[in-house]
Design an enzyme around this catalytic site. Structure first.
Site, PDB file in Angstrom:
ATOM      1  N   GLY A  59       2.575  -6.873   4.449  1.00 36.32           N
ATOM      2  CA  GLY A  59       2.586  -8.169   5.108  1.00 36.32           C
ATOM      3  C   GLY A  59       1.624  -9.108   4.420  1.00 36.32           C
ATOM      4  CB  THR A  60       0.204  -9.813   1.852  1.00 41.84           C
ATOM      5  OG1 THR A  60      -0.801 -10.661   1.355  1.00 41.84           O
ATOM      6  CG2 THR A  60       0.881  -9.150   0.679  1.00 41.84           C
ATOM      7  CB  THR A  61       2.558 -14.625   0.494  1.00 40.94           C
ATOM      8  OG1 THR A  61       3.305 -14.500   1.682  1.00 40.94           O
ATOM      9  CG2 THR A  61       3.422 -15.240  -0.591  1.00 40.94           C
TER      10      THR A  61
END
Lengths: 210, 280
Positions: free
Chosen positions: B61-63
């Protein structure tokens, strides 16, 4: 979704592969070279899980170089194919490499040869072959259009027809391909067939016909 | 070899009807084959929680993104850590400073990324001391990729980009815990990466000023945080040039939103006015 294929002609072998690096629905890059030049006269086109593919082909390449250092002569294509198969077989029941390989090479005495080695260590010497979903579309085409002693133009034309068919019929088809050739002058890249990406001809995939 | 297409997004995960002792609600199914949905007030709430957590499949869950341009490398990331639907932190440092001229990005397991980047920093320093020259980005990424390959299948979760500047110029490699190592000009990693790619691919040019490149990176991460629930917090943007890395900015995405979409005064459709007073 990765496609690797190969064809043997008069004194040369052609190995082609798609150049996409894909993870689930994301295309990481469209110019990943999957046909490794093992040494001056050998090509290894490989498809499979990304870590395995690179690690295995580099392992084979380094061992080939080591043999040449130790013995001052390079390993023949047939011996390379059997060595590769042996390594896959040894690893198979412990820590298998999920890699399928099309090995093409040129030897002074044996001429050009092509080998099919799959991830469970099957080894066949072939005239034409393909791996991946693309093979479902290409193999019958190759069976029909192949004839022994093709010229380079005929062989590359056959590969181009296969690429065209893959682009047409395979869902989520890879867009870009690399074609490499090995003959008495050595192993080298012959051409790229790029529809998308930075190296594609301008708007190759986005021209709209009114 | 027939390769398996990943259909996991199409699977449904409703559990079988909860046969309880009378308390706890459940939606009863018409037949045993039809999946029915278990509501939280059921007898085995822990089991339900664990099953939900598995279903969510917390996939990075990240960018994060990085790209090479003519003046070096830009590296950018968000700062949110999420555990299923719970935001555990909005201030995670996802860009790890391996050494003064090399950066790594974090996606996947935070502990895995932090540990192995630190370990990579050690190995790079040892290389410098043994060979009296800095390690190349290709070499550093290969060191990490080989380590991760040897731990394949053992549950490491790392999706990282190694970005830096060496003798050959700017370098960018994508390395992950599956064993992949890809060289490239631009990458984005994480659950929001698809959204970031949209903006990054459209606005990317090789020749840009540092400010333009930083703004592209900032906008791409912002765009991803807007659409992806698991990304948010602040956007950090770093630039790696010949002299090493430098942090350019750190902006809260909430504030960035109003910067890109300022509040418009909406035209008034109907106005309330005082009724004329009628004196009886």
């Amino acid at each position: 979704m990765e496609c690797v294929m190969g064809v043997v002609g008069r004194d040369f072998a052609v190995v082609a592969a798609d150049t996409s690096a894909v993870q689930s629905i994301l295309v990481h890059k469209t110019d990943e070279d999957k046909v490794m030049v093992l040494d001056s006269h050998k090509l290894m086109g490989a498809s499979g899980e990304p870590g395995d593919r690179v690690q295995f082909t580099e392992y084979i390449q380094k061992n080939l170089h080591l043999y040449q250092f130790r013995n001052t002569i390079p390993l023949s294509t047939a011996a390379t194919a059997n060595f590769t198969r042996g390594e896959l077989a040894t690893a198979l029941r412990k820590n298998p490499y999920m890699v399928n390989v099309i090995l093409g090479g040129y030897d002074k005495d044996a001429g050009a040869s092509l080998y099919y080695i799959d991830y469970i260590s099957t080894l066949h010497k072939i005239d034409k072959g393909a791996f991946g979903y693309g093979s479902y579309f290409c193999l019958s085409l190759m069976d029909k259009l192949y004839h022994p002693d093709m010229t380079v133009e005929e062989a590359v034309d056959l590969i181009d027809k296969c690429i065209k068919e893959i682009r047409l019929r395979l869902v989520v088809a890879p867009q870009n391909f690399v074609i490499k050739i090995v003959d008495k002058n050595g192993a080298r890249e012959y051409a790229r067939r790029d529809l998308v990406g930075d190296n594609a001809s301008v708007d190759a995939a986005t021209t709209v016909t009114a | 070899m027939a390769m398996k297409v990943d259909m996991s997004a199409l699977e449904t995960n409703f559990s079988i009807p909860c046969l309880d002792d009378g308390d706890g609600m459940h939606l009863s199914a018409d037949s045993p084959d039809v999946p029915s949905m278990v509501l939280p007030t059921c007898a085995d709430f822990d089991g339900f929680q664990a099953a939900t957590k598995d279903m969510v499949k917390n996939k990075r869950g990240t960018t994060t993104l990085a790209f090479i341009f003519d003046k070096g490398v830009i590296v950018a990331a968000d700062s949110r850590a999420s555990m299923g639907g719970y935001i555990s932190s909005q201030t995670v440092r996802k860009i790890i400073e391996i050494n003064p001229y090399m950066l790594g990005t974090m996606a996947g397991g935070a502990a895995d990324c932090q540990f192995w980047h630190r370990n990579l920093g050690n190995k790079c320093r040892l290389h410098e001391l043994s060979n009296k020259r800095r390690i190349s980005i290709a070499g550093a990424s290969k060191l990490l990729a080989n380590i991760l390959y040897s731990y394949r299948g053992m549950g490491l979760s790392i999706g990282t980009m190694i970005a830096g500047f060496d003798e050959k110029g700017p370098g960018l490699y994508y390395v992950d815990s599956e064993g992949a190592r890809l060289v490239g000009n631009r990458f984005s990693v994480g659950s929001g990466s698809l959204y970031a790619y949209g903006i990054l691919d459209e606005g990317y040019r090789f020749n840009m000023s540092v400010e333009e490149a930083a703004e592209l990176a900032r906008r791409a991460i912002y765009g991803a945080t807007f659409r992806d629930a698991a990304s948010g917090g602040c956007v950090s943007v770093y630039h790696v040039g010949p002299d090493g890395w430098k942090k350019l900015s750190g902006d809260d995405v909430g504030e960035l939103h109003y910067h890109y979409y300022p509040v418009q005064k909406t035209p008034v459709e109907q106005e309330m006015t005082d009724a004329p007073s009628t004196s009886a």
